[in-house]
Scaffold this active site. Structure first.
Site, short mmCIF file in Angstrom:
data_model
loop_
_atom_site.label_atom_id
_atom_site.label_comp_id
_atom_site.label_asym_id
_atom_site.label_seq_id
_atom_site.Cartn_x
_atom_site.Cartn_y
_atom_site.Cartn_z
N GLU A 44 0.88 -1.17 0.00
CA GLU A 44 0.00 0.00 0.00
C GLU A 44 0.91 1.22 0.00
O GLU A 44 1.52 1.55 1.02
CB GLU A 44 -0.90 0.00 1.24
CG GLU A 44 -1.75 1.24 1.38
CD GLU A 44 -2.40 1.36 2.75
OE1 GLU A 44 -2.53 2.49 3.26
OE2 GLU A 44 -2.77 0.31 3.33
N ARG A 97 1.60 10.10 0.96
CA ARG A 97 2.21 11.03 1.89
C ARG A 97 3.42 11.72 1.28
O ARG A 97 4.01 12.60 1.90
CB ARG A 97 2.63 10.31 3.18
CG ARG A 97 1.46 9.76 3.96
CD ARG A 97 1.87 9.27 5.33
NE ARG A 97 0.75 8.74 6.08
CZ ARG A 97 0.73 8.56 7.40
NH1 ARG A 97 1.80 8.88 8.11
NH2 ARG A 97 -0.33 8.07 8.00
N LYS A 131 -11.02 -0.03 7.01
CA LYS A 131 -9.76 0.17 7.72
C LYS A 131 -10.08 0.68 9.13
O LYS A 131 -10.89 1.60 9.29
CB LYS A 131 -8.91 1.20 6.96
CG LYS A 131 -7.63 1.61 7.67
CD LYS A 131 -6.88 2.63 6.82
CE LYS A 131 -5.59 3.08 7.49
NZ LYS A 131 -4.78 3.96 6.63
#
Length: 225
Positions: A50, A54, A138
């Site tokens: 994943e 960022r 999540k």
């Protein structure tokens, strides 16, 4: 592992996540390192990543991973806007993960049949996700929000919902999370932290990934998945 296209049915991606039980959460600054990182993870027994948005080069890193290792399950994380989701999709991401529940991101993915796993940590957010027809979410930030005990309490009223805990997961607490039957897989960054990636410590990443997958196998042998 069978290659999964970015437009593959949600069940195909989810089935792979159920099998792997662990998702490396990647922060990468230099996309040139992406192919070697993908190789280290795959050689360690974890053909999945994943790649988080960022960093500004996340999309290029995804594209390079997918190009070098087309059979690897590569997704995008920290997706905050539909525009980022579109960039991830164009780069070849096969699933989308978000830290929170953003209806615009969820709608973008659902309209295009892209597997999406938005972040939740309260019953209200779980019900918002249920309203969109989502059943796998999540749980973030897992440890800071209260850990496994909190997850079990929050999940209790929602029998059909499953979770991917992320945030503070490590080799010590991983078995506990995997032992909870409502957990599909855990997300973690300890097997490939950003400083190891920047330092090109790919042998170390491969070794730590192998260790993590041994924990996964031991958990399964004990009935935790």
């Amino acid at each position: 592992m069978t290659a999964i296209s970015s437009r593959a049915p949600v069940s195909d991606v989810l089935g792979t996540l159920r099998k792997l039980r662990l998702v490396p959460v990647i922060v990468i600054d230099d996309p040139a390192a992406a192919p070697r990182l993908a190789a280290a993870l795959s050689e360690g027994g974890l053909p999945c990543a994943e790649v988080t948005f960022r960093t500004p080069n996340a999309g290029e890193a995804i594209a390079r991973m997918v190009d070098a290792h087309p059979d690897m399950l590569v997704g995008a994380g920290t997706v905050l806007t539909p525009q980022q989701a579109a960039r991830a999709r164009e780069a070849g991401a096969r699933f989308i993960v978000a830290p929170g529940f953003n209806p615009a991101v969820v709608d973008y993915c659902l309209e295009r049949a892209i597997p999406v796993y938005p972040g939740v940590c309260t019953p209200t957010e779980i019900e918002m996700a249920l309203g969109k027809g989502l059943q796998v979410l999540k749980f973030f930030p897992a440890e800071a929000a209260g850990g496994l005990a909190f997850l079990k309490a929050a999940a209790a009223p929602y029998g059909g919902v499953e979770f991917m805990p992320t945030g503070g997961i490590n080799s010590d607490n991983l078995p506990g999370y995997l032992g909870f039957t409502r957990v599909v897989a855990c997300g973690g960054s300890w097997m490939a932290p950003s400083d190891w990636i920047a330092g090109k410590q790919f042998d170390q990443i491969r070794a730590e990934t192998e260790r993590a997958m041994r924990i996964v196998r031991e958990s399964a042998a004990k009935g935790g998945g």
